[in-house]
Design an enzyme around this catalytic site. Structure first.
Site, PDB file in Angstrom:
ATOM      1  CD  GLU A 112      -3.002  -1.147   0.233  1.00  0.00           C
ATOM      2  OE1 GLU A 112      -3.114  -0.169  -0.532  1.00  0.00           O
ATOM      3  OE2 GLU A 112      -3.731  -2.160   0.165  1.00  0.00           O
ATOM      4  CG  ASP A 253      -5.901  -7.249  -7.451  1.00  0.00           C
ATOM      5  OD1 ASP A 253      -4.832  -7.447  -6.863  1.00  0.00           O
ATOM      6  OD2 ASP A 253      -6.819  -6.578  -6.948  1.00  0.00           O
ATOM      7  CD  GLU A 346     -15.004  -5.381  -1.460  1.00  0.00           C
ATOM      8  OE1 GLU A 346     -15.017  -5.125  -2.671  1.00  0.00           O
ATOM      9  OE2 GLU A 346     -14.036  -5.109  -0.730  1.00  0.00           O
ATOM     10  CD  GLU A 367     -10.678  -2.085  -8.275  1.00  0.00           C
ATOM     11  OE1 GLU A 367     -11.775  -1.697  -7.802  1.00  0.00           O
ATOM     12  OE2 GLU A 367      -9.617  -2.059  -7.633  1.00  0.00           O
TER      13      GLU A 367
END
Ligand code: DMJ
Length: 567
Positions: A112, A253, A346, A367
């Site tokens: 992150e 991802d 989710e 996304e």
């Protein structure tokens, strides 16, 4: 599978319905609405939450989440520029230089911190010229925001010091990796560094960053199963797969995203080949009716027939590779879920056609909008604008509070959570805005809208923005031309240094050095990082830059082949 038949019918229906055609006037009105959404949340963050990482939109206060970096401000900085607010960009860039301190006793996520902090600062650095900031003579190869990005990234380097080269998931910014730190890291946590780290290396001339990112990528590549898949979590000390579900969503991802975007940014065939090999296994084992399921990485048997909202980046990625038909069909599947709930839960069970227990939330992720942006650019189909407008209306209706936008805890009853993730301003709003602004300079090229190319470097020899921009996984745009320009400059300096050295040394020694230099030149092409090394601690002097106008615009294509030019 009745629900999936229904979903298939809905997809056919969606394909058949003629999309509303948005006029320029309508698009401009939507852009204005998106801007006011941004400022509602941004001003509220500044008023109620700064210097904390995030705004808490139900209690109108702030909290530290991923560190203690004023994360939302760093993440939102380049969005200010995207929206055209130069003065606020300049003001915030200087606040951040004065206030953010990475010498802190905080355990931070390596992943992150990289995508949000390092990525955010790098992108702001590269856009500083367009924002009218005063630039150092060496910019874009030096500058205060670049130094901050470098400082943050250096704090992450201890995490990569493992026998495999794969990083730990967490590092203490002051003390390094704790002796009690778990060695189990998710796949994306190993393979999501090459964009930021190669950018850092090529701008600063220090190869350390790109080297550790590549070492981690290669180590991960060697752990794939016999059928070509990777799992979800790996032990970075023993290389054992701890969670063996293979798919394209949570935990994995951005690893695939970085192989493709790294290939484009760095013109790197090794990364592209890795992606293609994974992609054929993914298509073989996980794809059913243009959905992507989760399978056991060694056997290929289905372990979870679910769609995760994080997977919605995939159609956008496919469109970057020119794989449009498949991208469009998968997008329609995902859009059908959006229409069912007014957001993406989710997790979504494909056989049951419904949400999954405890995964009914929608934290305002970007996304699907991100994919819509790429697909609209690729097809011109206004269905994608309709999704954008649906998203805007839905976010306004469900999640707006008096001081921001709240994550949705449950899409079935619209309960809210007291959290506004920094990616809402960094990504969701940015992609939404860019979807409705097809001539924005970030869409590449120098011919339309405000998309003129930019000069940089001493004497203006550095042509920036000429090859389009590559977004990192937190939607921070990176400029391939700047990387090329700065590493070219480093290379030239190295050559100059060799010449000067050979002139200043006795004949015999000079001969042996020039022999070594010739041998170097005959070695097979290396990654650029290996040819741009500066000695540790060495700083750059203002460069005499020389940059090409042609190569990137000729070679890169948002829609088509990555390596169309074989020269
Ligand atoms: C962001 O931090 C990034 O897009 C990351 O790759 C995935 N999670 C969030 C958005 O959903």
């Amino acid at each position: 599978m009745r629900a999936s038949v229904c979903a298939a019918l809905l997809v056919c229906f969606l394909n058949d319905v003629a999309a509303h055609q948005f006029t320029e006037q309508e698009m401009s009105a939507v852009r204005e609405r998106i801007k006011s959404m941004f400022y509602h949340a941004y001003n509220s963050y500044l008023d109620n939450a700064f210097p904390y990482d995030e705004l808490r939109p139900l209690t109108c206060d702030g909290q530290d989440t991923w560190g203690s970096f004023s994360l939302t401000l760093i993440d939102a900085l380049d969005t200010l520029l995207v929206l055209g607010n130069h003065s606020e960009f300049q003001r915030v860039a200087s606040i951040l230089q004065d206030t953010v301190d990475f010498d802190i006793d905080v355990n931070a996520s390596v992943f992150e911190t990289n995508i949000r902090v390092v990525g955010g600062l790098l992108s702001a650095h590269l856009l500083a010229g367009r924002a009218g900031m005063e630039l150092e003579p060496g910019w874009p190869c030096s500058g205060p925001l670049l130094r901050m990005a470098e400082e943050a990234a250096r704090k992450l380097i201890p995490a990569f010091q493992t026998p495999t080269g794969m990083p730990y998931g967490t590092v203490n910014l002051l003390h390094g990796v704790s002796p009690t730190e778990t060695p189990v890291t998710c796949t994306a946590g190993v393979g999501t560094f090459i964009l930021e780290f190669a950018t850092l290396s090529r701008l600063t001339g220090d190869p350390t960053f790109e080297d550790v990112a590549r070492r981690a990528l290669r180590a991960l590549w060697r752990t794939r199963s016999d059928i070509g898949l990777v799992g979800n979590h790996i032990d970075v000390l023993s290389k054992k797969w701890v969670a063996q579900d293979a798919g394209i969503g949570a935990g994995v991802d951005s690893y695939f995203e970085y192989l493709v975007k790294g290939a484009i940014l760095l013109q790197d065939e090794e990364l592209l080949n890795m992606f293609h090999a994974y992609d054929s296994a993914i298509q073989n084992y996980t794809r059913f009716d243009d959905w992507y399921l989760w399978v056991q990485m060694h056997k290929g048997t289905v372990s979870m027939p679910i769609f995760q909202s994080l997977e919605a980046f995939w159609p956008g990625l496919q469109s970057l590779l020119g794989n449009l038909d498949s991208a469009v069909r998968t997008f329609q599947n995902y859009y059908s879920v959006w229409r069912q709930f007014g957001g993406l839960p989710e997790f979504y069970s494909i056989p049951q056609g419904y949400t999954v227990e405890k995964r009914e939330g929608y934290p305002l992720r970007p996304e699907l909008i991100e994919s819509a942006m790429y697909l609209y650019r690729a097809t011109g189909d206004h269905t994608y604008l309709q999704l954008g407008l649906d998203a805007l209306e839905s976010i306004e209706k469900i999640s707006r509070t008096s001081c921001g936008y709240a994550s949705v805890k449950d899409l079935r009853d619209h309960q809210l959570d007291n959290r506004m993730e920094s990616f809402f301003l960094a990504e969701t709003i940015k992609y939404l805005y860019l979807l409705f602004d097809p001539t924005h300079f970030l869409h590449g090229g120098g011919t339309e809208g405000d998309g003129s190319w930019e000069e940089g470097g001493e004497g203006g020899q550095c042509v920036l923005g000429a090859g389009g921009f590559i977004f990192n996984t937190e939607a921070h745009p990176l400029d391939p031309a700047a990387l090329y320009c700065c590493s070219r400059h480093s290379q030239e300096r190295q050559e100059l240094r060799d010449v000067l050295l050979s002139l200043s040394q006795p004949r015999e020694k000079a001969d042996s050095q020039s022999k070594a230099a010739n041998e170097r030149a005959e070695e097979p092409a290396q990654s650029q990082s290996e040819s741009i090394a500066l000695k540790p601690g060495e700083r750059k002097t203002p460069p005499a830059l020389s940059c090409p106008v042609q190569p990137f615009s000729a070679r890169l294509s948002v829609l088509g082949q990555v390596f169309s030019d074989n020269s």
